[in-house]
Structures are given as C-alpha cells and as structure tokens.
Design a protein around this motif. Sequence first.
Motif, PDB file in Angstrom:
ATOM      1  N   GLY A   1     -25.327  -1.618  25.280  1.00 32.69           N
ATOM      2  CA  GLY A   1     -25.921  -1.614  23.754  1.00 32.69           C
ATOM      3  C   GLY A   1     -25.398  -3.365  23.117  1.00 32.69           C
ATOM      4  O   GLY A   1     -24.529  -3.966  23.620  1.00 32.69           O
ATOM      5  N   ILE A   2     -26.141  -3.563  22.111  1.00 35.09           N
ATOM      6  CA  ILE A   2     -25.587  -5.110  21.461  1.00 35.09           C
ATOM      7  C   ILE A   2     -25.398  -4.808  19.986  1.00 35.09           C
ATOM      8  O   ILE A   2     -26.350  -3.971  19.474  1.00 35.09           O
ATOM      9  CB  ILE A   2     -26.406  -6.229  22.012  1.00 35.09           C
ATOM     10  N   ILE A   3     -24.932  -5.369  19.248  1.00 33.43           N
ATOM     11  CA  ILE A   3     -24.940  -5.616  17.835  1.00 33.43           C
ATOM     12  C   ILE A   3     -25.930  -6.339  17.169  1.00 33.43           C
ATOM     13  O   ILE A   3     -25.979  -7.763  17.451  1.00 33.43           O
ATOM     14  CB  ILE A   3     -23.520  -5.809  17.235  1.00 33.43           C
TER      15      ILE A   3
ATOM     16  N   ARG B   1     -25.103  -4.449  10.041  1.00 35.91           N
ATOM     17  CA  ARG B   1     -24.848  -4.431  11.647  1.00 35.91           C
ATOM     18  C   ARG B   1     -25.009  -3.175  12.245  1.00 35.91           C
ATOM     19  O   ARG B   1     -24.780  -2.123  11.794  1.00 35.91           O
ATOM     20  CB  ARG B   1     -23.379  -4.900  11.777  1.00 35.91           C
TER      21      ARG B   1
ATOM     22  N   ARG C   1     -25.662  -1.225  16.001  1.00 36.45           N
ATOM     23  CA  ARG C   1     -25.235  -1.227  17.466  1.00 36.45           C
ATOM     24  C   ARG C   1     -26.345  -0.246  18.258  1.00 36.45           C
ATOM     25  O   ARG C   1     -26.759   0.899  17.916  1.00 36.45           O
ATOM     26  CB  ARG C   1     -23.995  -0.760  17.928  1.00 36.45           C
TER      27      ARG C   1
ATOM     28  N   THR D   1     -20.645  -1.892  24.023  1.00 36.48           N
ATOM     29  CA  THR D   1     -21.109  -3.336  23.477  1.00 36.48           C
ATOM     30  C   THR D   1     -21.051  -4.348  24.685  1.00 36.48           C
ATOM     31  O   THR D   1     -19.912  -4.675  25.045  1.00 36.48           O
ATOM     32  CB  THR D   1     -20.365  -3.688  22.168  1.00 36.48           C
TER      33      THR D   1
ATOM     34  N   HIS E   1     -21.899  -8.724  25.584  1.00 32.02           N
ATOM     35  CA  HIS E   1     -21.600  -9.795  24.814  1.00 32.02           C
ATOM     36  C   HIS E   1     -22.410 -10.900  25.672  1.00 32.02           C
ATOM     37  O   HIS E   1     -21.652 -11.742  26.355  1.00 32.02           O
ATOM     38  CB  HIS E   1     -20.168 -10.238  24.458  1.00 32.02           C
TER      39      HIS E   1
END
Length: 214
Positions: free
Chosen positions: A157-159, A167, A169, A193, A195
Amino acid sequence: MAEIFHFQEQHWHLLPERAIFWEEEKALILSDLHLGKAAHFRKAGIAVPAGIVQEDLFRLQQLITRFLPARIIIVGDMFHSRENNEVQYFRLWRGQFPHIRIDLVKGNHDIMPEDVYGEIGINTHATLTVKGIHFIHEPCGEDNGYRYTFSGHLHPGIIMEGVARQRLRLPCFYFGRHCGILPAFGHFTGLATLHPSPQEPVFVIAGKSIIRAQ
C-alpha cells in the motif's frame, strides 16, 4: 474501472478487485487470498465478521465471468493455515469452474498436505514461469535472470495525501525495475507501506477505480 498497463511487451489489465488480467495469456493473476484466516482467528477467540471467504470468492467469480480466463495464477498464500471448513467451501466453489486451470505458487501460509491441493483441483509450484514472466511469493530484490518477476506477500500500500492534508493508505500495484508486487486479493489482510522511487510505476486501488500515483 480497469487500467490497461502496457509493460514488458504485454497488456496487463489492473483491476480494482485487486487482480490482474494478463491479456496475452488469458490468465487472472492474484495473490494472498488467505482463505481460512477468519476461521483461524475465530478459533483463537478473536471476533471476526462472517462471510469473508464467500465475499472474496464471489468477487473472483465475477472476474471469471467477465474475463473468461483459461487459467488462474495465485502468487502465494491462497490458504492461511491448515484444512478447515473454508477449504471445504472452496471445494464446492471450485466445482463451478472445472475447466479453468488453477496454479498456486506456494507461500509461507500454504502448508496443507499436497494431496489436499490435488483433491480441490489446484496445481502447486515453488515458483512458476510463463512465457518468460516469473512468479514467486516473496518479493525479489534485483534482476534474477527472468524477463520480469511478480510476487505477493507484502500486501503493498502507499499513502495518498489530499488537498486538505488528509492521508489515506490504500492498496496498490507496484512495478519495480525487475520485480512487481501484487496487492492482497483477500480483504481480511493488512497493508505494508511502500516507498517507491519516482521512476517506479505505482497504481493505487481507490474503491472501484485504479489511479496511477506515479
């Protein structure tokens, strides 16, 4: 709404249902269903909503009806633990699609005896390579000599940040230089998360939409 991503000279339909349809191979690709996880938690005395397995398999059934795949490739952790009632439910569900080949690249949670997989019509593999595309459960770190590698395991997942600094996620499809990571198909899963670097394509699953994040 799906996003058709032309990558590695192939067409990948990225689906908000958390799966990929590989157009050239007529294959549905997904990872981390974790069937039986809810039952595992309930057995441990943890309250978990009923019907999770039925909902996930109904979603898969809808994809089968829509795309008419010749095969389904599951990149690990199809089942969460040992044989239980949810495996028996899958056995009944599987009977609707005897003509579809199901290949399971075994993950760390796929620990049932081999004969059980055979009885429910699943072909198991430690790794799988189809037309130069490699499938393995745990993500690779660099070029491993294959055309490209897909994995699961991380539940990526990403934010995402909104204009009002909110924000969220969200689950995503990640395409690194040599290796891609699939979102978890099962809804009863967490998120790790990521990056990613700016040049790595990432597609976010936002409800019924696929949004390219970068």
